[in-house]
Design a protein around this motif. Structure first.
Motif, PDB file in Angstrom:
ATOM      1  N   ALA A  27     -59.491  12.134  -5.228  1.00  0.00           N
ATOM      2  CA  ALA A  27     -58.987  11.334  -6.341  1.00  0.00           C
ATOM      3  C   ALA A  27     -57.465  11.298  -6.328  1.00  0.00           C
ATOM      4  O   ALA A  27     -56.799  12.073  -5.645  1.00  0.00           O
ATOM      5  CB  ALA A  27     -59.487  11.908  -7.672  1.00  0.00           C
ATOM      6  N   GLU A  28     -56.914  10.419  -7.113  1.00  0.00           N
ATOM      7  CA  GLU A  28     -55.457  10.322  -7.239  1.00  0.00           C
ATOM      8  C   GLU A  28     -54.911  11.578  -7.930  1.00  0.00           C
ATOM      9  O   GLU A  28     -55.528  12.113  -8.855  1.00  0.00           O
ATOM     10  CB  GLU A  28     -55.089   9.080  -8.060  1.00  0.00           C
ATOM     11  CG  GLU A  28     -53.589   8.890  -8.239  1.00  0.00           C
ATOM     12  CD  GLU A  28     -53.254   7.657  -9.059  1.00  0.00           C
ATOM     13  OE1 GLU A  28     -52.055   7.365  -9.243  1.00  0.00           O
ATOM     14  OE2 GLU A  28     -54.192   6.983  -9.526  1.00  0.00           O
ATOM     15  N   ILE A  29     -53.781  12.049  -7.471  1.00  0.00           N
ATOM     16  CA  ILE A  29     -53.123  13.220  -8.050  1.00  0.00           C
ATOM     17  C   ILE A  29     -51.896  12.738  -8.813  1.00  0.00           C
ATOM     18  O   ILE A  29     -51.072  11.995  -8.262  1.00  0.00           O
ATOM     19  CB  ILE A  29     -52.704  14.228  -6.963  1.00  0.00           C
ATOM     20  CG1 ILE A  29     -53.933  14.702  -6.190  1.00  0.00           C
ATOM     21  CG2 ILE A  29     -51.969  15.411  -7.570  1.00  0.00           C
ATOM     22  CD1 ILE A  29     -53.599  15.563  -4.979  1.00  0.00           C
ATOM     23  N   ILE A  30     -51.778  13.153 -10.072  1.00  0.00           N
ATOM     24  CA  ILE A  30     -50.662  12.693 -10.909  1.00  0.00           C
ATOM     25  C   ILE A  30     -49.936  13.901 -11.481  1.00  0.00           C
ATOM     26  O   ILE A  30     -50.522  14.722 -12.193  1.00  0.00           O
ATOM     27  CB  ILE A  30     -51.160  11.787 -12.064  1.00  0.00           C
ATOM     28  CG1 ILE A  30     -51.892  10.564 -11.495  1.00  0.00           C
ATOM     29  CG2 ILE A  30     -49.998  11.353 -12.946  1.00  0.00           C
ATOM     30  CD1 ILE A  30     -52.507   9.668 -12.552  1.00  0.00           C
TER      31      ILE A  30
ATOM     32  N   PRO B 270     -54.903   9.190  -2.017  1.00  0.00           N
ATOM     33  CA  PRO B 270     -55.646   9.379  -0.759  1.00  0.00           C
ATOM     34  C   PRO B 270     -55.577   8.111   0.076  1.00  0.00           C
ATOM     35  O   PRO B 270     -55.470   7.005  -0.464  1.00  0.00           O
ATOM     36  CB  PRO B 270     -57.079   9.649  -1.248  1.00  0.00           C
ATOM     37  CG  PRO B 270     -57.158   8.952  -2.567  1.00  0.00           C
ATOM     38  CD  PRO B 270     -55.791   9.037  -3.179  1.00  0.00           C
ATOM     39  N   TRP B 271     -55.614   8.259   1.378  1.00  0.00           N
ATOM     40  CA  TRP B 271     -55.666   7.066   2.234  1.00  0.00           C
ATOM     41  C   TRP B 271     -56.763   7.234   3.272  1.00  0.00           C
ATOM     42  O   TRP B 271     -57.105   8.340   3.664  1.00  0.00           O
ATOM     43  CB  TRP B 271     -54.311   6.765   2.852  1.00  0.00           C
ATOM     44  CG  TRP B 271     -53.790   7.748   3.853  1.00  0.00           C
ATOM     45  CD1 TRP B 271     -53.284   8.974   3.596  1.00  0.00           C
ATOM     46  CD2 TRP B 271     -53.711   7.582   5.263  1.00  0.00           C
ATOM     47  NE1 TRP B 271     -52.893   9.596   4.750  1.00  0.00           N
ATOM     48  CE2 TRP B 271     -53.135   8.759   5.801  1.00  0.00           C
ATOM     49  CE3 TRP B 271     -54.051   6.556   6.149  1.00  0.00           C
ATOM     50  CZ2 TRP B 271     -52.914   8.941   7.156  1.00  0.00           C
ATOM     51  CZ3 TRP B 271     -53.830   6.734   7.505  1.00  0.00           C
ATOM     52  CH2 TRP B 271     -53.263   7.905   7.989  1.00  0.00           C
ATOM     53  N   PHE B 272     -57.322   6.093   3.660  1.00  0.00           N
ATOM     54  CA  PHE B 272     -58.503   6.080   4.516  1.00  0.00           C
ATOM     55  C   PHE B 272     -58.256   5.160   5.711  1.00  0.00           C
ATOM     56  O   PHE B 272     -57.490   4.190   5.628  1.00  0.00           O
ATOM     57  CB  PHE B 272     -59.729   5.595   3.733  1.00  0.00           C
ATOM     58  CG  PHE B 272     -60.039   6.427   2.520  1.00  0.00           C
ATOM     59  CD1 PHE B 272     -60.962   7.454   2.578  1.00  0.00           C
ATOM     60  CD2 PHE B 272     -59.391   6.190   1.314  1.00  0.00           C
ATOM     61  CE1 PHE B 272     -61.241   8.230   1.459  1.00  0.00           C
ATOM     62  CE2 PHE B 272     -59.665   6.967   0.191  1.00  0.00           C
ATOM     63  CZ  PHE B 272     -60.582   7.986   0.268  1.00  0.00           C
TER      64      PHE B 272
ATOM     65  N   TYR C  76     -53.555  12.598   2.274  1.00  0.00           N
ATOM     66  CA  TYR C  76     -52.835  12.109   1.097  1.00  0.00           C
ATOM     67  C   TYR C  76     -51.405  11.732   1.485  1.00  0.00           C
ATOM     68  O   TYR C  76     -50.787  12.367   2.357  1.00  0.00           O
ATOM     69  CB  TYR C  76     -52.783  13.180   0.006  1.00  0.00           C
ATOM     70  CG  TYR C  76     -53.990  13.210  -0.897  1.00  0.00           C
ATOM     71  CD1 TYR C  76     -53.973  12.587  -2.145  1.00  0.00           C
ATOM     72  CD2 TYR C  76     -55.155  13.860  -0.509  1.00  0.00           C
ATOM     73  CE1 TYR C  76     -55.081  12.621  -2.975  1.00  0.00           C
ATOM     74  CE2 TYR C  76     -56.274  13.902  -1.333  1.00  0.00           C
ATOM     75  CZ  TYR C  76     -56.230  13.272  -2.572  1.00  0.00           C
ATOM     76  OH  TYR C  76     -57.318  13.302  -3.391  1.00  0.00           O
ATOM     77  N   ARG C  77     -50.865  10.722   0.830  1.00  0.00           N
ATOM     78  CA  ARG C  77     -49.455  10.358   0.913  1.00  0.00           C
ATOM     79  C   ARG C  77     -48.858  10.585  -0.471  1.00  0.00           C
ATOM     80  O   ARG C  77     -49.386  10.083  -1.458  1.00  0.00           O
ATOM     81  CB  ARG C  77     -49.295   8.906   1.352  1.00  0.00           C
ATOM     82  CG  ARG C  77     -49.702   8.680   2.812  1.00  0.00           C
ATOM     83  CD  ARG C  77     -49.772   7.218   3.169  1.00  0.00           C
ATOM     84  NE  ARG C  77     -50.013   7.028   4.597  1.00  0.00           N
ATOM     85  CZ  ARG C  77     -50.384   5.872   5.149  1.00  0.00           C
ATOM     86  NH1 ARG C  77     -50.566   4.813   4.378  1.00  0.00           N
ATOM     87  NH2 ARG C  77     -50.575   5.797   6.453  1.00  0.00           N
TER      88      ARG C  77
END
Length: 546
Positions: free
Chosen positions: A250-253, A275-277, A287-288
């Motif tokens: 999931a997105e990290i904030i 995340p990138w796929f 992750y970036r």
């Protein structure tokens, strides 16, 4: 019993619980390590598949122990490959000591991660062909790309910079190894940097969550850290928010990251990541992320207090007390039926309001005490002498109802004595009461809160009240424990009004006002208070002399 029949027996008995899973893991690891090269292909495939299925149910500490036990004696490449693709703390133990033939290493390398290859690159006892293969894979294939200048000039010091292996099982051993080596190389290959703290940087992780690329700060400060596991005990790394998001892809904030190094990059950061796929296969690639320094409002205790902050708090306290006293007074009138008969239900509600108002009043008193002690600063210990042992006994008695309600046992033993201290009686009661109450509140039902009141010598400068950390905060950092938004469940918005962080700050503030302090150690919280034992002993001797 042959190895084949033992494997068949183990695989027939499906593990029913965690203990059975651990036993099966140990047995299969041991068989493959000792006799793997003698087994049939079908038995090998079934055993490795079983280990892969069991791995999520086996604690990391057990997997580390197994890797340590078989690494030096195992010669079975497929088992080494399985452990090499575990979490860094497990794979490093296996890869640092495994002894394989050159052909096995060459077959293993393409299936290993960048972090695993960086561990192999740091070894000095592998076949020469393995080093050629690592070099042919390119510098980007390992987590520690070596600057050409440093490699050509003086290769020997790089080996000297490799740290001694840290204690086995330490959650950040890979990060520490990566950080130290890369820090050494980057300081040789890069010019001196400005001492002004960085404001932001970018980084990327691989699918295992380990940072393998960074721009904006020294590589050694970040490369090798993992966002997949929370760091504990003040270690460099990220918090549980990042680890939880990573598991869900999931997105990290605005997760927390703690770095070590020079003042340029050391300290606390906040980072957000996506995340990138792989667009062709849809495979998760990592992750970036971008990181920044925390804003002022994200670190309320990290900025200097305004000169009139004490006056502002006292004004707030005054404005809180007036309506609170009115509410409590009217509730007492209803509870006491001073204006006439009142139904039982209303009386019960009024009594609850009175009790709640008393609790809030206690909180306001603590706020006022904190403001007063904060503005007064640390001064000389007061002349008043108080028997801290008696105070602790009284506080234990007062906490009996809370302990019964929380189903927590409190056991504070005495070591040495007497326990005479230089402090105000009211302040000691507040310090001891707040410290124990806060720790009882965060203890799990059925837990035992263990402590000691210690004076090892009559001439010691300090008395100590040590309380072992409850299990719920066993691995929390000192910064977390002092954060008023921290709660053991990790839900900051749901933290109690009188939080653990506020209570610990209040205790430390009161202790410093008396010439003592509150230490937050890895295993225990220790309240230090100035001892009056020496003075009392001298006066007693003088009286006896007269």
């Amino acid at each position: 019993m042959t190895a084949d029949s033992m494997i068949a027996t183990i695989l027939r008995q499906a593990p029913a619980d965690r203990r059975a899973s651990i036993t099966a893991w140990r047995q299969l690891t041991d068989i493959l390590a000792q006799r793997g090269n003698q087994l049939a292909d079908d038995d090998i495939r079934r055993s490795l598949h079983a280990l892969a299925v069991l791995r999520p149910r086996v604690p990391e500490s057990v997997r580390r122990d197994c890797a340590r036990a078989v690494a030096r004696h195992g010669r079975f490449a497929p088992l080494v490959a399985l452990y090499a693709n575990d979490v860094p703390a497990v794979s490093a133990i296996m890869l640092r000591d495994a002894r394989l033939a050159e052909a096995d290493w060459l077959a293993l390398l393409p299936a290993t991660s960048a972090m695993a290859r960086s561990v192999l690159a740091g070894r000095s006892d592998l076949p020469h062909g393995v080093y050629r293969a690592l070099a042919s894979l390119g510098s980007a294939s390992v987590a520690l790309p070596q600057p050409e200048a440093a490699a050509q000039e003086e290769p020997a010091p790089v080996a000297e910079a490799t740290p001694e292996p840290v204690s086995e099982g330490h959650p950040s051993q890979i990060s520490e190894l990566v950080r130290r080596i890369d820090k050494y190389q980057s300081t040789r290959a890069q010019p001196a940097q400005s001492r002004v703290p960085r404001a932001a940087f970018l980084f990327e992780t691989g699918p295992d969550g380990v940072v393998h690329w960074v721009e904006g700060v020294t590589r050694g400060a970040v490369i090798g850290l993992s966002i997949a596991e929370a760091a504990y005990g003040g270690e460099p790394g990220t918090d549980g928010v990042a680890a939880g998001a990573f598991r869900q892809r999931a997105e990290i904030i605005n997760a927390r990251m703690l770095l070590e190094g020079t003042p340029v990059e050391a300290g606390e950061w906040r980072f957000s990541a996506l995340p990138w796929f792989d667009p062709a296969t849809g495979q998760f690639r990592g992750y970036r992320a971008s990181a920044r320094r925390p804003h002022r409002n994200e670190m309320p205790y990290g900025r200097p207090a305004a000169e009139d902050s004490g006056d502002s708090i006292r004004q707030l306290i005054h404005e809180l007390r007036s309506p609170l006293n009115a509410i409590s007074g009217f509730a007492q009138i209803i509870s006491g039926q001073m204006f006439g008969p009142v139904s039982h239900g209303y009386r019960g509600m009024a009594e609850t309001i009175v009790a709640d108002a008393a609790s809030v009043q206690s909180i306001i008193d603590d706020l006022e005490t904190a403001a007063r002690s904060g503005s007064a600063g640390t001064g000389a210990p007061p002349e008043e002498v108080v028997d801290i042992g008696v105070v602790v006994t009284q506080v234990e008695s007062e906490l009996a109802a809370l302990l019964a309600d929380q189903r927590v046992d409190l056991s504070i033993s005495r070591v040495g004595g007497p326990f005479l201290g230089h402090a105000g009686d009211a302040d000691v009661r507040r310090m001891v009461g707040r410290l124990l109450t806060a720790l009882v509140d965060v203890s799990e039902p059925g837990a035992i809160l263990v402590g000691q009141l210690v004076t090892e010598s009559r001439h010691d400068d300090m008395l100590q009240l040590r309380v072992v950390r409850p299990a719920t905060i066993r691995f929390a950092t000192a910064a977390d424990l002092l954060d008023p938004g921290f709660s053991p469940e990790g839900e900051a918005p749901g933290a109690a009004v009188l939080s653990l962080g506020f209570s610990l700050r209040l205790v430390d503030s009161l202790a410093r006002g008396s010439g003592g302090r509150l230490d937050i150690g890895h295993n225990a919280l220790t309240l230090h208070l100035p001892s009056a034992n020496s003075k009392a002993e001298v006066e007693l001797e003088a009286q006896q002399g007269e």
